[in-house]
Design an enzyme around this catalytic site. Structure first.
Site, PDB file in Angstrom:
ATOM      1  N   CYS A 196     -13.988   2.723   0.156  1.00 52.74           N
ATOM      2  CA  CYS A 196     -14.303   3.918   0.937  1.00 52.74           C
ATOM      3  C   CYS A 196     -14.962   3.478   2.239  1.00 52.74           C
ATOM      4  O   CYS A 196     -15.357   2.333   2.393  1.00 52.74           O
ATOM      5  CB  CYS A 196     -15.252   4.808   0.155  1.00 52.74           C
ATOM      6  SG  CYS A 196     -14.744   5.056  -1.556  1.00 52.74           S
TER       7      CYS A 196
ATOM      8  N   ARG B 139      -9.743   3.515   5.147  1.00 52.45           N
ATOM      9  CA  ARG B 139     -10.245   2.861   3.928  1.00 52.45           C
ATOM     10  C   ARG B 139     -10.254   3.784   2.720  1.00 52.45           C
ATOM     11  O   ARG B 139     -10.395   3.345   1.590  1.00 52.45           O
ATOM     12  CB  ARG B 139     -11.663   2.345   4.168  1.00 52.45           C
ATOM     13  CG  ARG B 139     -11.720   1.218   5.160  1.00 52.45           C
ATOM     14  CD  ARG B 139     -13.143   0.832   5.376  1.00 52.45           C
ATOM     15  NE  ARG B 139     -13.700   0.223   4.190  1.00 52.45           N
ATOM     16  CZ  ARG B 139     -13.944  -1.076   4.064  1.00 52.45           C
ATOM     17  NH1 ARG B 139     -13.689  -1.881   5.051  1.00 52.45           N
ATOM     18  NH2 ARG B 139     -14.461  -1.566   2.965  1.00 52.45           N
TER      19      ARG B 139
ATOM     20  N   TRP C 286     -12.337   7.251  -1.584  1.00 50.83           N
ATOM     21  CA  TRP C 286     -11.146   6.973  -2.385  1.00 50.83           C
ATOM     22  C   TRP C 286     -11.638   7.009  -3.825  1.00 50.83           C
ATOM     23  O   TRP C 286     -12.404   6.142  -4.247  1.00 50.83           O
ATOM     24  CB  TRP C 286     -10.585   5.601  -2.025  1.00 50.83           C
ATOM     25  CG  TRP C 286      -9.285   5.284  -2.689  1.00 50.83           C
ATOM     26  CD1 TRP C 286      -8.037   5.612  -2.241  1.00 50.83           C
ATOM     27  CD2 TRP C 286      -9.091   4.573  -3.914  1.00 50.83           C
ATOM     28  NE1 TRP C 286      -7.094   5.148  -3.118  1.00 50.83           N
ATOM     29  CE2 TRP C 286      -7.704   4.510  -4.145  1.00 50.83           C
ATOM     30  CE3 TRP C 286      -9.959   3.984  -4.841  1.00 50.83           C
ATOM     31  CZ2 TRP C 286      -7.157   3.875  -5.260  1.00 50.83           C
ATOM     32  CZ3 TRP C 286      -9.412   3.364  -5.962  1.00 50.83           C
ATOM     33  CH2 TRP C 286      -8.020   3.308  -6.155  1.00 50.83           C
TER      34      TRP C 286
ATOM     35  N   ASN D  56     -20.450   2.672  -1.801  1.00 53.26           N
ATOM     36  CA  ASN D  56     -19.156   2.025  -2.078  1.00 53.26           C
ATOM     37  C   ASN D  56     -19.338   1.109  -3.270  1.00 53.26           C
ATOM     38  O   ASN D  56     -20.323   0.376  -3.335  1.00 53.26           O
ATOM     39  CB  ASN D  56     -18.731   1.141  -0.903  1.00 53.26           C
ATOM     40  CG  ASN D  56     -17.989   1.926   0.155  1.00 53.26           C
ATOM     41  OD1 ASN D  56     -17.750   3.117  -0.007  1.00 53.26           O
ATOM     42  ND2 ASN D  56     -17.642   1.249   1.229  1.00 53.26           N
ATOM     43  N   GLY D  57     -18.365   1.118  -4.167  1.00 53.46           N
ATOM     44  CA  GLY D  57     -18.451   0.204  -5.299  1.00 53.46           C
ATOM     45  C   GLY D  57     -18.448   0.974  -6.602  1.00 53.46           C
ATOM     46  O   GLY D  57     -18.227   2.190  -6.635  1.00 53.46           O
TER      47      GLY D  57
ATOM     48  N   GLU E  56       8.208  -8.047  -0.923  1.00 53.03           N
ATOM     49  CA  GLU E  56       7.374  -7.387   0.081  1.00 53.03           C
ATOM     50  C   GLU E  56       8.129  -6.191   0.694  1.00 53.03           C
ATOM     51  O   GLU E  56       7.546  -5.123   0.921  1.00 53.03           O
ATOM     52  CB  GLU E  56       6.960  -8.414   1.158  1.00 53.03           C
ATOM     53  CG  GLU E  56       6.335  -7.868   2.417  1.00 53.03           C
ATOM     54  CD  GLU E  56       4.993  -7.179   2.213  1.00 53.03           C
ATOM     55  OE1 GLU E  56       4.504  -7.131   1.075  1.00 53.03           O
ATOM     56  OE2 GLU E  56       4.460  -6.638   3.191  1.00 53.03           O
TER      57      GLU E  56
ATOM     58  N   LYS F 166       6.827  -2.286   0.563  1.00 52.09           N
ATOM     59  CA  LYS F 166       6.687  -1.374   1.704  1.00 52.09           C
ATOM     60  C   LYS F 166       7.320  -0.024   1.385  1.00 52.09           C
ATOM     61  O   LYS F 166       6.746   1.024   1.657  1.00 52.09           O
ATOM     62  CB  LYS F 166       7.361  -1.931   2.968  1.00 52.09           C
ATOM     63  CG  LYS F 166       6.879  -3.251   3.531  1.00 52.09           C
ATOM     64  CD  LYS F 166       5.463  -3.283   3.986  1.00 52.09           C
ATOM     65  CE  LYS F 166       4.531  -3.601   2.850  1.00 52.09           C
ATOM     66  NZ  LYS F 166       3.222  -4.097   3.189  1.00 52.09           N
TER      67      LYS F 166
ATOM     68  N   GLU G 205       5.401   1.938  -1.239  1.00 50.29           N
ATOM     69  CA  GLU G 205       4.049   2.301  -0.816  1.00 50.29           C
ATOM     70  C   GLU G 205       4.022   3.479   0.142  1.00 50.29           C
ATOM     71  O   GLU G 205       3.165   4.355   0.035  1.00 50.29           O
ATOM     72  CB  GLU G 205       3.443   1.058  -0.146  1.00 50.29           C
ATOM     73  CG  GLU G 205       2.008   1.162   0.216  1.00 50.29           C
ATOM     74  CD  GLU G 205       1.490  -0.137   0.844  1.00 50.29           C
ATOM     75  OE1 GLU G 205       2.299  -1.011   1.202  1.00 50.29           O
ATOM     76  OE2 GLU G 205       0.273  -0.250   0.993  1.00 50.29           O
TER      77      GLU G 205
ATOM     78  N   HIS H 261      20.810 -11.257 -14.820  1.00 52.02           N
ATOM     79  CA  HIS H 261      20.021 -11.316 -16.067  1.00 52.02           C
ATOM     80  C   HIS H 261      19.449  -9.944 -16.419  1.00 52.02           C
ATOM     81  O   HIS H 261      18.543  -9.840 -17.237  1.00 52.02           O
ATOM     82  CB  HIS H 261      18.920 -12.359 -15.932  1.00 52.02           C
ATOM     83  CG  HIS H 261      19.461 -13.729 -15.683  1.00 52.02           C
ATOM     84  ND1 HIS H 261      20.157 -14.441 -16.630  1.00 52.02           N
ATOM     85  CD2 HIS H 261      19.456 -14.509 -14.568  1.00 52.02           C
ATOM     86  CE1 HIS H 261      20.544 -15.599 -16.120  1.00 52.02           C
ATOM     87  NE2 HIS H 261      20.138 -15.655 -14.862  1.00 52.02           N
TER      88      HIS H 261
ATOM     89  N   LYS I 176      -6.999   1.207   2.035  1.00 54.47           N
ATOM     90  CA  LYS I 176      -6.697  -0.057   2.692  1.00 54.47           C
ATOM     91  C   LYS I 176      -7.263  -1.262   1.947  1.00 54.47           C
ATOM     92  O   LYS I 176      -6.601  -2.255   1.753  1.00 54.47           O
ATOM     93  CB  LYS I 176      -7.243  -0.009   4.123  1.00 54.47           C
ATOM     94  CG  LYS I 176      -6.985  -1.258   4.937  1.00 54.47           C
ATOM     95  CD  LYS I 176      -5.519  -1.395   5.262  1.00 54.47           C
ATOM     96  CE  LYS I 176      -5.187  -2.635   6.062  1.00 54.47           C
ATOM     97  NZ  LYS I 176      -3.747  -2.911   5.999  1.00 54.47           N
TER      98      LYS I 176
HETATM   99  O1  M6R Z   1      -6.985  -7.066   1.973  1.00 51.33           O
HETATM  100  P1  M6R Z   1      -6.045  -7.756   1.038  1.00 51.33           P
HETATM  101  O2  M6R Z   1      -4.995  -8.523   1.768  1.00 51.33           O
HETATM  102  O3  M6R Z   1      -6.722  -8.598   0.028  1.00 51.33           O
HETATM  103  O4  M6R Z   1      -5.317  -6.588   0.251  1.00 51.33           O
HETATM  104  C1  M6R Z   1      -4.471  -6.866  -0.826  1.00 51.33           C
HETATM  105  C2  M6R Z   1      -3.595  -5.673  -1.158  1.00 51.33           C
HETATM  106  O5  M6R Z   1      -4.358  -4.607  -1.602  1.00 51.33           O
HETATM  107  C3  M6R Z   1      -2.764  -5.228   0.047  1.00 51.33           C
HETATM  108  O6  M6R Z   1      -2.012  -6.282   0.552  1.00 51.33           O
HETATM  109  C4  M6R Z   1      -1.818  -4.080  -0.329  1.00 51.33           C
HETATM  110  O7  M6R Z   1      -0.871  -4.534  -1.234  1.00 51.33           O
HETATM  111  C5  M6R Z   1      -1.179  -3.523   0.939  1.00 51.33           C
HETATM  112  N1  M6R Z   1      -1.588  -2.160   1.111  1.00 51.33           N
HETATM  113  C6  M6R Z   1       0.298  -3.538   0.932  1.00 51.33           C
HETATM  114  O8  M6R Z   1       0.841  -3.058   2.131  1.00 51.33           O
END
Ligand code: M6R
Length: 609
Positions: A2, A27, A73, A99-100, A482, A486, A489, A505, A604
């Site tokens: 957050c 965040r 969040w 936060n936490g 990756e 994307k 996500e 497979h 984030k």
């Molecule tokens: O800040 P980080 O690179 O450690 O974050 C890791 C993942 O949470 C981050 O890469 C996440 O998968 C992305 N939102 C993907 O686009």
């Protein structure tokens, strides 16, 4: 996870806090809230939804020159107004943002309930607020009450507290979750991320683990949990070229995709040695001698960063001939890792604050392992806690969906693999060819970006597809994964990214007439086999969009669409291949009308495990 922002000084706190939260909203964004203190006491504003909903509900803001705010969040409790931060103690004397996660919350809650507390929310934060409030009720200062509460907490907490009877002070504490303090003219600031402080000051103090600070408009006083005074160093906040403003772009994701050539140039600046055919990474130089003894490399990371780690592991074994692997940090942390003195462990994290990555790091360090870090955020926990490391200098990445950090991280692993390769098998001639390949990379990336319109057309054609598959081989298997991430996500399309070889497979059963498939077919040692895999896909009715060399007639004859790759060094194809997949996901999400920079259910930086 957050966002936290706090202010004490001459300005109207509401204005400063809200504008800081706007910079941090990426965040966490399922609800937002602010509390201020004036001579009349606490003033609270909270709303479910984005920060804009809070501003709409409180157009005149709140009075007072001390304030704290939070964008959330959700972890404990649903997304409701009661669960929004800030939380006050049950007598509304003090309020906190946090936060936490408090791991021993149930024990603390039970104890307080037994002593008569009737909580108004389901959150762990309210329990923490009540613990602090009871300390203040007993006559402790706010700082001492926070110290007392932090000593009882197990878990993570970055928190800021205010007291309605003291309109001149904030108290900040850190266990696990990051907190930074900005020192300005006539005012002090607190935030969970230095990005929020940039418009106000370039002087900051980073709170270390187990520290509590009392902050007034003119300074800070820091103690540890034993109330011993701590000297703090004032650090400079680096203002980077690509800042947190959208400029002419409609979304941060698109802006960040287009920033990649400049980010790559920045990441490489001063790090290539064209004469020797090698790379130098500042943070590693003082440990060069130890690097000669390294017999194995283990990368660890999460999400997109894990995919960059997988590319890095491939490059390290392929070019440096050093056994290398990439581990999911979340799993590594809990599997009782075997830590070896001749292994270099490398954590990769854009934010440098991902809880699972930090937890793996701490576990490895505890066992005597040598840990390096690759991160984008200067001063992040990863950079502070590793033995050595390097920054990728991609510039602030605001969109939740990572793009430029991915390519910059892959680049960092390239530089590392090149450095290792030159101390082992790679000849000077081959090293110089790789350096030349890296020097040409940002220009090639610009050429890839010129295909944005084609990626958009493809996205419009397949926006309604039920499922999308991404295939690659070798160093491009993680790039396929990756690409799928994307699309999942931000466009919420079920997608998978895997090796072309894995299709037969099992996953080939998913392919039907018209199934869209992205295929990464660079002109390297993987191409021949990849073509075989594409023929299998084509025979089942797949429509294939390939990223392949512009002059690759054979690939063209098999697939339906080609995004041409310019001539490049084989080691950099993962970086170039990522671009069309990013643009495709962006345009599918755009066509579907989703909130691209703030996808549902995500935040984030994942600072909880
Ligand atoms: O800040 P980080 O690179 O450690 O974050 C890791 C993942 O949470 C981050 O890469 C996440 O998968 C992305 N939102 C993907 O686009």
């Amino acid at each position: 996870m957050c966002g936290i922002m706090g202010y004490v000084g001459r300005e109207v706190a509401w204005d400063v806090v809200v504008s800081g939260l706007r910079r941090l909203e990426y965040r966490g964004y399922d609800s937002a809230g602010v509390v201020t203190v004036s001579e009349k006491g606490l003033h609270l504003a909270r709303r479910v939804g984005h920060l804009a909903a809070l501003q709409e509900a409180f157009p005149a803001g709140l009075p007072g020159k001390v304030g704290i705010g939070h964008t959330r969040w959700a972890t404990h409790g649903g997304v409701t107004e009661e669960n929004c931060h800030p939380h006050a103690d049950l007598r509304d004397r003090i309020a906190i943002v946090h936060n936490g996660i408090i791991d021993n919350v149930e024990a603390l809650r039970a104890e307080l309930v037994a002593a008569g507390a009737k909580f108004r929310s389901e959150t762990d934060t309210e329990v923490l607020a009540e613990l602090i409030g009871r300390g203040v009720d007993k006559g402790l200062s706010l700082r001492d009450a926070v110290v007392g509460a932090m000593k009882r907490v197990e878990g993570t907490a970055g928190l800021v507290a205010v007291d309605k009877k003291d309109a001149e002070r904030l108290v900040v504490a850190r266990i696990g979750s990051p907190v930074v303090i900005g020192l300005g003219e006539g005012g002090s600031y607190v935030a969970s991320d230095a990005l929020a402080l940039r418009p106000y000051t370039d002087r900051m103090v980073v709170l270390d683990e187990g520290e509590v600070a009392e902050i007034t408009a003119t300074g800070i006083k820091t103690v540890d949990l034993e109330q011993r005074s701590r000297e703090k160093r004032i650090e400079k906040i680096l203002h980077q070229a690509d800042d947190a403003d959208l400029g002419d772009f409609p979304h941060f994701m698109l802006k960040e995709i287009h920033e990649q050539p400049a980010a790559l140039d920045r990441s490489m600046r001063g790090r290539l040695d064209a004469v020797v055919g090698s790379a130098r990474l500042g943070g590693l130089q003082q440990h060069e001698q130890r690097l000669f003894d390294i017999r194995q490399v283990v990368f660890f990371a999460c999400g997109t960063s894990l995919y960059s780690a997988q590319v890095g592991a491939y490059l390290m074994s392929r070019y440096a001939r050093v056994p290398a692997q990439a581990e999911d940090a979340a799993e590594l942390a809990v599997k009782n890792p075997i830590v070896d003195r001749h292994t270099l462990y490398i954590g990769i994290s854009q934010s440098g604050e991902t809880a699972d990555t930090l937890s793996a790091l701490r576990e490895i360090k505890l066992r005597g392992g040598l840990v390096a870090g690759i991160t984008n955020v200067v001063g992040s926990s990863l950079s502070r806690e590793t033995d050595l490391g390097t920054y990728v200098h991609a510039g602030p990445e605001i969109s939740v969906c990572s793009t430029k950090a991915f390519t910059a991280q892959v680049l960092a692993t390239e530089l590392l693999a090149l450095r290792f390769a030159r101390t082992r098998d790679l000849s000077a001639t081959d090293g110089r060819a790789w350096v030349a390949g890296l020097e040409a990379l940002s220009g090639q990336m610009r050429l890839m970006l010129e295909h944005a319109e084609t990626c958009k057309k493809l996205a419009l054609r397949f926006a309604d597809a039920r499922f999308t598959l991404f295939v690659g081989r070798g160093a491009n298997v993680p790039v396929a994964a990756e690409g799928a991430l994307k699309l999942k996500e931000i466009a919420y399309v079920p997608a998978e990214g895997l090796s072309g070889a894995a299709m037969k497979h099992g996953p080939l059963a998913l392919i039907d007439h018209g199934s869209p498939v992205w295929a990464l077919v660079p002109p390297d040692e993987t191409r021949e086999r990849m073509l075989g895999n594409l023929r299998e896909l084509k025979a089942r009715g797949a429509i294939i969009m390939a990223v392949a060399a512009a002059d690759d007639a054979e690939t063209k004859s098999i697939v339906d669409y080609v995004i041409p790759l310019p001539p490049h060094h084989p080691a950099v194809s993962p970086i170039l291949n990522a671009v069309p997949l990013q643009l495709y996901a962006y345009h599918v999400a755009l066509a579907k009308g989703y909130n691209i920079d703030k996808p549902r259910n995500l935040a984030k930086s994942v600072t909880v495990m």
